[in-house]
Design a protein around this motif. Sequence first.
Motif, mmCIF file in Angstrom:
data_model
loop_
_atom_site.group_PDB
_atom_site.id
_atom_site.type_symbol
_atom_site.label_atom_id
_atom_site.label_comp_id
_atom_site.label_asym_id
_atom_site.label_seq_id
_atom_site.Cartn_x
_atom_site.Cartn_y
_atom_site.Cartn_z
ATOM 1 N N ASP A 249 -24.899 11.142 24.582
ATOM 2 C CA ASP A 249 -25.780 11.076 25.640
ATOM 3 C C ASP A 249 -25.862 12.307 26.645
ATOM 4 N N GLU A 250 -24.605 13.103 26.759
ATOM 5 C CA GLU A 250 -24.715 14.307 27.710
ATOM 6 C C GLU A 250 -24.772 15.574 26.642
ATOM 7 N N CYS A 251 -24.557 15.550 25.383
ATOM 8 C CA CYS A 251 -24.825 16.806 24.573
ATOM 9 C C CYS A 251 -23.912 17.977 25.223
ATOM 10 N N ASN A 252 -22.684 17.733 25.916
ATOM 11 C CA ASN A 252 -22.048 18.638 26.449
ATOM 12 C C ASN A 252 -20.428 18.181 26.859
ATOM 13 N N VAL A 253 -19.668 18.802 26.080
ATOM 14 C CA VAL A 253 -18.341 18.346 26.333
ATOM 15 C C VAL A 253 -17.627 18.465 27.675
ATOM 16 N N THR A 254 -18.010 19.375 28.692
ATOM 17 C CA THR A 254 -17.572 19.330 29.994
ATOM 18 C C THR A 254 -18.029 18.088 30.585
ATOM 19 N N ARG A 255 -19.388 17.707 30.653
ATOM 20 C CA ARG A 255 -20.012 16.778 31.334
ATOM 21 C C ARG A 255 -19.407 15.269 30.800
ATOM 22 N N ALA A 256 -19.367 15.427 29.477
ATOM 23 C CA ALA A 256 -18.801 14.114 28.721
ATOM 24 C C ALA A 256 -17.468 13.883 29.338
ATOM 25 N N ALA A 257 -16.573 14.834 29.483
ATOM 26 C CA ALA A 257 -15.249 14.739 29.806
ATOM 27 C C ALA A 257 -15.245 14.230 31.237
ATOM 28 N N ARG A 258 -16.122 14.880 31.961
ATOM 29 C CA ARG A 258 -15.847 14.306 33.358
ATOM 30 C C ARG A 258 -16.316 12.619 33.508
ATOM 31 N N ARG A 259 -17.464 12.243 32.871
ATOM 32 C CA ARG A 259 -17.888 10.934 32.860
ATOM 33 C C ARG A 259 -16.706 10.118 32.428
ATOM 34 N N LEU A 260 -15.907 10.615 31.385
ATOM 35 C CA LEU A 260 -14.702 9.734 30.754
ATOM 36 C C LEU A 260 -13.705 9.707 31.377
ATOM 37 N N ASN A 261 -13.383 10.663 32.554
ATOM 38 C CA ASN A 261 -12.140 10.922 33.261
ATOM 39 C C ASN A 261 -11.296 11.376 32.222
ATOM 40 N N MET A 262 -11.705 12.294 31.290
ATOM 41 C CA MET A 262 -10.711 12.880 30.542
ATOM 42 C C MET A 262 -10.574 14.477 30.648
ATOM 43 N N SER A 263 -9.793 14.991 30.444
ATOM 44 C CA SER A 263 -9.596 16.383 30.249
ATOM 45 C C SER A 263 -10.713 17.282 29.068
ATOM 46 N N PRO B 30 -20.522 17.093 11.423
ATOM 47 C CA PRO B 30 -20.558 17.719 12.422
ATOM 48 C C PRO B 30 -20.868 17.143 13.902
ATOM 49 N N LEU B 31 -21.912 16.039 13.705
ATOM 50 C CA LEU B 31 -22.302 15.248 14.870
ATOM 51 C C LEU B 31 -23.086 16.215 15.968
ATOM 52 N N LEU B 32 -22.557 17.179 16.765
ATOM 53 C CA LEU B 32 -22.949 17.858 17.715
ATOM 54 C C LEU B 32 -22.654 19.373 17.118
ATOM 55 N N VAL B 33 -23.912 20.053 17.225
ATOM 56 C CA VAL B 33 -23.816 21.412 16.684
ATOM 57 C C VAL B 33 -24.341 22.366 17.574
ATOM 58 N N LYS B 34 -23.901 23.618 17.646
ATOM 59 C CA LYS B 34 -24.490 24.629 18.652
ATOM 60 C C LYS B 34 -25.894 24.918 18.501
ATOM 61 N N ASN B 35 -26.535 24.944 19.280
ATOM 62 C CA ASN B 35 -27.897 25.790 19.128
ATOM 63 C C ASN B 35 -28.224 26.521 20.568
ATOM 64 N N GLY B 36 -27.793 27.943 20.521
ATOM 65 C CA GLY B 36 -28.072 28.430 21.370
ATOM 66 C C GLY B 36 -26.562 28.270 22.356
ATOM 67 N N ARG B 37 -26.944 27.904 23.813
ATOM 68 C CA ARG B 37 -25.974 27.574 24.764
ATOM 69 C C ARG B 37 -25.541 26.147 24.682
ATOM 70 N N VAL B 38 -26.401 25.315 24.184
ATOM 71 C CA VAL B 38 -26.334 23.842 24.057
ATOM 72 C C VAL B 38 -25.848 23.161 22.761
ATOM 73 N N LEU B 39 -25.442 22.129 22.893
ATOM 74 C CA LEU B 39 -25.137 21.290 21.751
ATOM 75 C C LEU B 39 -26.448 20.368 21.273
ATOM 76 N N ARG B 40 -26.669 20.531 19.879
ATOM 77 C CA ARG B 40 -27.727 19.421 19.666
ATOM 78 C C ARG B 40 -27.221 18.504 18.656
ATOM 79 N N PRO B 41 -27.525 17.234 18.720
ATOM 80 C CA PRO B 41 -26.854 16.144 17.629
ATOM 81 C C PRO B 41 -27.538 16.456 16.384
ATOM 82 N N THR B 42 -26.834 16.042 15.150
ATOM 83 C CA THR B 42 -27.346 16.254 13.895
ATOM 84 C C THR B 42 -28.395 15.026 13.526
#
Length: 309
Positions: free
Chosen positions: A19-33, A51-63
């Motif tokens: 949903d977030e395609c971003n590890v930092t934001r996902a961690a915040r929502r999950l209350n995880m580091s 890979p599920l999520l791959v880098k596309n420039g500065r963002v992650l894109r779902p496979t």
Amino acid sequence: MDLRRVDLNLLVVLDVLLDECNVTRAARRLNMSQPATSTALARLRKQFDDPLLVKNGRVLRPTPRAQSLVGPLRSVLSALEHSILTVPEFDPASDSRVFTLLTGDYAEVALLRKLMRRTRYRQTRIRFDIAGLSPAGLEEFHRREIDLAILPEQFLCTPELEGCRSYPVLTDNYVGVVWAGHSHTGTELTADVLATYPLLSYVPYGDDVSLSRTLARAGVAAQPAATTTNIAVLPYILEMTDLVTLIPGDMARRIAPRAQLRILEPSVALPAVREYAVWHEEFDDDPAHVWLRSQLSVPTSVDAAVCSA
């Protein structure tokens, strides 16, 4: 993929990551580091062999594989939340439910009338089915096939009911009744009356709870002349006889004018009539069962049954 090897907690992480395609934001929502979330993503990649999520420039894109998981994953997690994790509710105005009660005929008349007097039931899909008090009925109760049993106080002492909950729902006193033309013209039920006139006894279930045994336990001598297993027919058998019997006072006052009876107030000490709602402990917090008990004026918190007979 072997489902037994799947960590279901990781599916929650995957849902947020997709949903977030971003590890930092996902961690915040999950209350995880962030490191813990990155580790979870690594485990997911290994589990799905993708890979599920791959880098596309500065963002992650779902496979493509990850995109195919979005709909089914959210459907599974939603079903899990609503069917297992959500506390069940019961709405008598809209829910469909058949409640089965195990009871003798006296409690059946008194309580079913009380339940059905509520006019709101006429517009609902709730139904009450009564199973007669019998060995087979008690076996069904112990198999949890019956929602609630309404039992005489004496039954609470049986080992089979250990661990069950109970609460009194019917309390009354016995009165004597005779045919209006009975040769005894007095207004009291005395020991002499019970010793002189033949007793019409009532055996609802087993001789131990019979009317004659109840009188004997109270130290009153009686002469049983006939017995029946149906308390509702007692008043109608008395006509044109010198029989005497005992029935709960409320029942006697309701039926006396129709059945040509005279009520004799007892001058001897007789045990009270007590019927208890009995249920298995695991139904304590079931919303439908809580509602059913509330209709019988049973409080929401009840201690385990204590034998007092």
